[in-house]
Design a protein around this motif. Structure first.
Motif, mmCIF file in Angstrom:
data_model
loop_
_atom_site.group_PDB
_atom_site.id
_atom_site.type_symbol
_atom_site.label_atom_id
_atom_site.label_comp_id
_atom_site.label_asym_id
_atom_site.label_seq_id
_atom_site.Cartn_x
_atom_site.Cartn_y
_atom_site.Cartn_z
ATOM 1 N N ILE A 182 -31.811 -27.869 63.229
ATOM 2 C CA ILE A 182 -30.777 -28.346 64.150
ATOM 3 C C ILE A 182 -29.992 -29.493 63.517
ATOM 4 O O ILE A 182 -28.764 -29.560 63.608
ATOM 5 N N TYR A 183 -30.693 -30.396 62.852
ATOM 6 C CA TYR A 183 -30.043 -31.543 62.210
ATOM 7 C C TYR A 183 -29.041 -31.065 61.161
ATOM 8 O O TYR A 183 -27.893 -31.536 61.107
ATOM 9 N N ASP A 184 -29.468 -30.103 60.339
ATOM 10 C CA ASP A 184 -28.583 -29.589 59.288
ATOM 11 C C ASP A 184 -27.365 -28.889 59.884
ATOM 12 O O ASP A 184 -26.240 -29.041 59.391
ATOM 13 N N GLU A 185 -27.583 -28.140 60.959
ATOM 14 C CA GLU A 185 -26.465 -27.434 61.602
ATOM 15 C C GLU A 185 -25.454 -28.423 62.169
ATOM 16 O O GLU A 185 -24.240 -28.213 62.061
ATOM 17 N N LEU A 194 -32.645 -28.610 71.145
ATOM 18 C CA LEU A 194 -34.033 -28.154 71.099
ATOM 19 C C LEU A 194 -34.524 -27.712 72.471
ATOM 20 O O LEU A 194 -35.299 -26.749 72.590
ATOM 21 N N ALA A 195 -34.063 -28.410 73.519
ATOM 22 C CA ALA A 195 -34.500 -28.077 74.879
ATOM 23 C C ALA A 195 -34.048 -26.676 75.300
ATOM 24 O O ALA A 195 -34.669 -26.053 76.166
ATOM 25 N N SER A 196 -32.980 -26.179 74.690
ATOM 26 C CA SER A 196 -32.493 -24.835 75.036
ATOM 27 C C SER A 196 -33.035 -23.774 74.081
ATOM 28 O O SER A 196 -32.636 -22.616 74.152
ATOM 29 N N THR A 197 -33.949 -24.177 73.213
ATOM 30 C CA THR A 197 -34.548 -23.260 72.241
ATOM 31 C C THR A 197 -35.913 -22.802 72.731
ATOM 32 O O THR A 197 -36.686 -23.596 73.276
ATOM 33 N N VAL A 198 -36.206 -21.534 72.578
ATOM 34 C CA VAL A 198 -37.512 -21.014 72.973
ATOM 35 C C VAL A 198 -38.547 -21.444 71.926
ATOM 36 O O VAL A 198 -38.437 -21.100 70.746
#
Length: 430
Positions: free
Chosen positions: A367-370, A387-391
């Motif tokens: 996520i940080y890289d994106e 992250l909260a919206s990631t399974v």
């Protein structure tokens, strides 16, 4: 005892403002005012707007008080307590794993959640057990009816003595809820006075929990109104949020009514549960815990944590952090009592925990890289939001993503360190 690590969690500005505005409006309503002068106005002649201090801090106090111990008959316990967002710490506790003498196989634990000050909670934490034992109803014969009567009488006598002390020393304001357990070789006795709560886990499931004493509960409301009070905003006379407590003597002045018939009753509800080899653990906690997590969620979470943690203090600290991250604004106190049948460390569970933390670290890095690729300088909130919206498979039951927030924060700062711009040799020195 030990103090756990500190952290840095801030209350969002809009939440602070909402809390302050709500306090101001509610206070003004009960005083018959309009909410104070409008922005830019000055109070009229002879008027002075009262400034009401907020019960909340701009930053929570995250230092944790922890304690642990054991009884010779196989009980182990830990306490965790944190001030949190509240301006003052008003929780107290009493942990006595062995009563001694002919009651050497008995244990007593209690959490006292004070309100409008800590004085009453502190006093009761020092005197309640003594008052219960003074009744003479507790002995090696372990008669449930006698023990229940002794517990009730101990609460009533504590409140009576407390009233005398309060009048003598001039601190009649304030009170405390109490959740307590007395464990004998054959029974578990629960005593509840207020909205703190006890929960017993047996065979991995919630076996028993106490009922909170709230003013809007039908029987509680009936007693309050019969004593001349009212229930509005789910509070007694729009003010007090609990219907049973020790102290709170301004709500105990109805004439020709017994102490148990007052607006606020000092009489506990006492329950008896026969012990079982399947008993795993017992939790006593203030409403700072129960406001954010259900009985079933907490039972599942602790059951899971006991399979990966050998230190009960660490389990308590994880529960406190979970409640904080789920939005608790109150003092948070929990006592965890583990019976011989409690879950033990599991190699499989430890392997799954390690895999989960590796997965979370890789997700944070991804996520940080994106976000960096879009030209952003990723802040923690942005990473947490994605992250909260990631399974994420394998999160602790009852805890979810909030229970791994410390791991996520650590992974985030590792990424910050990794992505720091490098300074060429020879630059930056004088």
């Amino acid at each position: 005892m030990r103090t756990a690590r500190k952290g840095s969690v801030e209350m969002p500005a809009f939440v602070r403002q909402l809390v302050k505005e709500t306090e101001k409006r509610v206070s003004s309503f009960f005083k018959g005012g309009r909410g104070g002068a409008a922005e830019g106005e000055q109070p009229g002649d002879g008027e002075r707007e009262e400034v009401i201090p907020s019960p909340y801090l701009d930053r929570p106090v995250l230092d944790k008080l922890t304690e642990e111990g054991c009884a010779r008959w196989g009980l182990t316990y830990a306490l965790g307590s944190m001030q949190g967002w509240r301006a003052n710490m008003e929780d107290f506790h009493n942990c006595v794993p062995q009563l001694g003498g002919e009651l050497a196989e008995w244990s007593f634990f209690a959490v006292f959640d004070g309100h409008a000050g800590s004085t009453v909670a502190q006093y009761c934490s020092q005197h309640l057990l003594g008052q219960i034992l003074t009744t003479g109803g507790i002995g090696p014969e372990d008669n449930p009816e006698k023990v229940k009567g002794a517990i009730t009488e101990g609460f009533m006598q504590t409140d009576k003595h407390l009233h005398s002390v309060a009048r003598r020393e001039g601190w009649e304001r304030g009170g405390t809820t109490v959740i307590a357990t007395l464990i004998s070789p054959y029974y578990i006795y629960f005593a509840n006075c207020g909205d703190s709560r006890a929960m017993l886990c047996r065979s991995g499931q919630v076996c028993f929990s106490t009922e909170d004493h709230k003013p809007y509960s039908p029987l509680e409301k009936e007693r309050i109104e019969s004593a001349g009070g009212s229930v509005s905003l789910q509070r007694i006379n729009g003010s007090l949020a609990v219907s049973r407590a020790l102290g709170d003597f301004s709500y105990k002045g109805a004439e020709k009514r017994t102490p148990s018939q007052q607006m606020v009753s000092p009489e506990p509800e006492v329950y008896v549960v026969e012990r079982s080899p399947a008993d795993e653990f017992l939790v006593l906690a203030c409403d700072g815990v129960w406001d954010t997590i259900s009985n079933e969620e907490l039972c599942a979470f602790i059951h899971n944590r006991l399979r990966v943690c050998t230190d009960l203090r660490d389990v308590c600290a994880q529960v406190i952090d979970l409640c904080l991250y789920k939005g608790s604004l109150d003092n948070i106190s929990i006592i965890l009592l583990c019976f011989p049948g409690a879950p033990h460390l599991s190699a499989e569970a430890l392997h799954q925990e390690a895999e989960l933390e590796d997965l979370l670290e890789s997700k944070v890095a991804e996520i940080y890289d994106e976000l960096c690729a879009t030209g952003e300088d990723p802040d923690l909130l942005s990473v947490l939001t994605v992250l909260a919206s990631t399974v994420i498979p394998g999160l602790p039951p009852g805890g979810g993503i909030q229970s791994k927030r410390n791991c996520i924060i650590s992974a985030y700062y590792q990424q910050r360190e990794t992505h720091k711009p490098t300074v060429p040799n020879g630059l930056g020195s004088s």
